[in-house]
Design a protein around this motif. Sequence first.
Motif, mmCIF file in Angstrom:
data_model
loop_
_atom_site.group_PDB
_atom_site.id
_atom_site.type_symbol
_atom_site.label_atom_id
_atom_site.label_comp_id
_atom_site.label_asym_id
_atom_site.label_seq_id
_atom_site.Cartn_x
_atom_site.Cartn_y
_atom_site.Cartn_z
ATOM 1 N N GLY A 1 0.821 -1.193 0.000
ATOM 2 C CA GLY A 1 0.000 0.000 0.000
ATOM 3 C C GLY A 1 0.859 1.248 0.000
ATOM 4 O O GLY A 1 2.076 1.203 0.225
ATOM 5 N N ARG B 1 -4.833 -1.645 -2.822
ATOM 6 C CA ARG B 1 -4.659 -2.300 -1.531
ATOM 7 C C ARG B 1 -4.859 -1.283 -0.416
ATOM 8 O O ARG B 1 -4.845 -0.075 -0.637
ATOM 9 C CB ARG B 1 -3.257 -2.908 -1.419
ATOM 10 C CG ARG B 1 -2.928 -3.910 -2.519
ATOM 11 C CD ARG B 1 -3.733 -5.181 -2.386
ATOM 12 N NE ARG B 1 -3.348 -6.171 -3.395
ATOM 13 C CZ ARG B 1 -3.985 -7.308 -3.611
ATOM 14 N NH1 ARG B 1 -5.041 -7.603 -2.876
ATOM 15 N NH2 ARG B 1 -3.585 -8.159 -4.539
ATOM 16 N N THR C 1 -1.369 -2.272 3.928
ATOM 17 C CA THR C 1 -1.451 -3.695 3.603
ATOM 18 C C THR C 1 -0.366 -4.087 2.611
ATOM 19 O O THR C 1 -0.044 -3.333 1.698
ATOM 20 C CB THR C 1 -2.835 -4.031 3.011
ATOM 21 O OG1 THR C 1 -3.842 -3.666 3.946
ATOM 22 C CG2 THR C 1 -2.954 -5.518 2.703
ATOM 23 N N VAL D 1 0.811 -7.677 0.265
ATOM 24 C CA VAL D 1 0.357 -8.986 -0.213
ATOM 25 C C VAL D 1 1.528 -9.665 -0.905
ATOM 26 O O VAL D 1 2.185 -9.065 -1.772
ATOM 27 C CB VAL D 1 -0.838 -8.851 -1.180
ATOM 28 C CG1 VAL D 1 -1.227 -10.206 -1.734
ATOM 29 C CG2 VAL D 1 -2.022 -8.218 -0.477
ATOM 30 N N ARG E 1 -0.661 -12.309 3.401
ATOM 31 C CA ARG E 1 -0.846 -10.874 3.472
ATOM 32 C C ARG E 1 -0.777 -10.452 4.922
ATOM 33 O O ARG E 1 -0.945 -11.263 5.843
ATOM 34 C CB ARG E 1 -2.156 -10.418 2.844
ATOM 35 C CG ARG E 1 -3.412 -10.783 3.622
ATOM 36 C CD ARG E 1 -4.612 -9.983 3.119
ATOM 37 N NE ARG E 1 -4.851 -10.145 1.693
ATOM 38 C CZ ARG E 1 -5.447 -9.230 0.945
ATOM 39 N NH1 ARG E 1 -5.856 -8.096 1.495
ATOM 40 N NH2 ARG E 1 -5.653 -9.432 -0.337
#
Length: 699
Positions: A374, A419, A423, A425, A435
Amino acid sequence: MSAMANLIRLPQQFMGGKQFKGLAGPVLIILILSMMVLPLPAFLLDLLFTFNIAMSVMVLLVAMYTMKALDFAAFPAVLLFSTLLRLSLNVASTRVVLMHGHTGPDAAGKVIEAFGHFLVGGNFAVGVMVFIILVIINFMVITKGAGRIAEVGARFMLDAMPGKQMAIDADLNAGLIGEDVARKRRTEVAQEADFYGSMDGASKFVRGDAIAGILILFINIIGGLVVGMLQHGLDFSAAGKTYTLLAIGDGLVAQIPALVISTAAGVIVSRVTTDEDVGRQLTGQLFSNPQVLFLTAGIIGLMGLIPGMPNLAFLLIAGGLGYYGYRLAQRKPQQQRAAEAAAAAQATAAPSVDAAEATWDDVALIDPLAMEVGYRLIPLVDQSQQGELLGRIKSIRKRIAQEIGFLVPVVHIRDNLERGPNTYVISLKGVEIGRGEAFPNMWMAINPGQVTGTVPGTPTQDPAFGLPAVWIESNLRQQAQIQGYTVVDACTVMATHLNHLIQTHAAELLGRQEVQQLLDQIAKTAPKLTEELVPKVLSLSTLHKVLQNLLEEEVSIRDMRTILDVMAEHAPTVKDATELTSLTRLALSRAIVQQLFPGDSELQVMGLDASLDRVLQQALTSNSGIEPGLADNLLREAQAAVERQEQLGIAPVLVVQHGLRVLLARFLRRSIPRLKVLSHAEIPDSRHIKITATLGGRV
């Protein structure tokens, strides 16, 4: 209620839609002309004068942010409207000054009073001189220079037009561009010619405004003396001082924005031919940059804080501009993503006639290992912002290569605005495998199970191992460590999670290309071993499967010499990859046991009950598999035994007969991945075994 809601939303949609943009120009003209006829109260004059100053600052900032001339095509209209606004304000303020000037210096509002007293110290002689100097700067320097630039620019633009048109026609005939592109370029050339041709005329607005300012100043002074002495009975001295200061304040409050507009005229474009009307240009271009609104609000707000200035008017305008800029900044990313999506859809649905043919270079392969972050985590991966995650990942790849025996693929990191802001992933071959959330400038306090207290923060879980944890502020780090927490920063959380997932999925990350690279490395020191084995005796696919089986059971493949020796000995007669894996484990048994039980200590392991052992041997012999009821009981007992072993600090290891090892390892690994299954044949003779738990006593 729904009908009422629709009635409420209708005006909002109308005001925010294209209809309002189209009416902005005519409405503004009507309002400006109305100010020349209708009397205005002093407070409204303050607001309008403040808005005039803010408008001039915005025009200058827009001019500075403009990348090319045609980006601010509405400038001639802005110049016209700002000039009319100043002139209408001069007329309105002159009316107020002549009608109510005898009542005091604030008769025409606080803004005129402030400019007449604060800026020139209440001295009308100084005020006259300052006003004349500003007019000279505006008239003789800035406006004259802008007019000269426009004249030269128009001359060169007109001379270059035939060549540009011929270049466009040549590109069209050669097939380098399509008809739509050629039409667009011709329109741009025509707009540029209109722009440079009209710039000289646009500068006449500012020049005329400067001359009108001088005349209005003397009209206000002379008219004020006449009105004050003849109508209100003031003596010459009182009338001269009062009306002169009001006239100077009125002139300065109009000429300072005119000076700013003149400066903008030297760096920005004039009116050109576009597909939009003036109203849409004003609302769509002048108020489209949040940075301009924020800077203007800041400047006007600071001016409102100066002692003696009308705080209410300035701060009101600054607050409105700041709020609108904030709302616009929030809508910008959504509008940009929507525009990109629409452009992408249009590109796929109706491709351009001059688009290049698709090639194999357009095929985007999936990254073997990738991480999306993010926008708040971008500083952690940006080396220009001292981000440490890239360096951590390099260290992880190097350490894993030393531990498990091959180099994992490069981790491709990219930001993804879709996202969550905190966050990340992690994906393997395009499929998400993990994640988590990380908070820069905060610390994760992980509870290893023996903490002596609690710390305030946001409860969470360690993404790698699922342990309870808390996100805490930096000032609580030492307190958490004293209480027994394991405290790590956000970068370490992400790196540890990535390291755990790589080790867990090492078998999937080992591809045939990596196996071939391993063979190439061995061939540098033992060329005969690889030449005689692969592919003459053993296929690359079978070797690849054997190595993957070892990695699935978390067995390192660093000892490739031993692995290849086993393959060379047994591959001529054994073709099954599972049997070759078992034979390889026997050769690597010392390293496997050493990894689970370091040193030469006693092996405290779990075993099978004799009755359960016989049942499993029969199932293996008949190839019937484990019965469901037996399987459930075995899983429950194994889970309970593993938890007891872990509470005692002992590695959860189950030792079985060699023939049962593969069956139980596959069966138990799915539900209890941390349980390791060894065979008696894999335990070296020098190590002693102690059975701490027996499975199957109640089966």
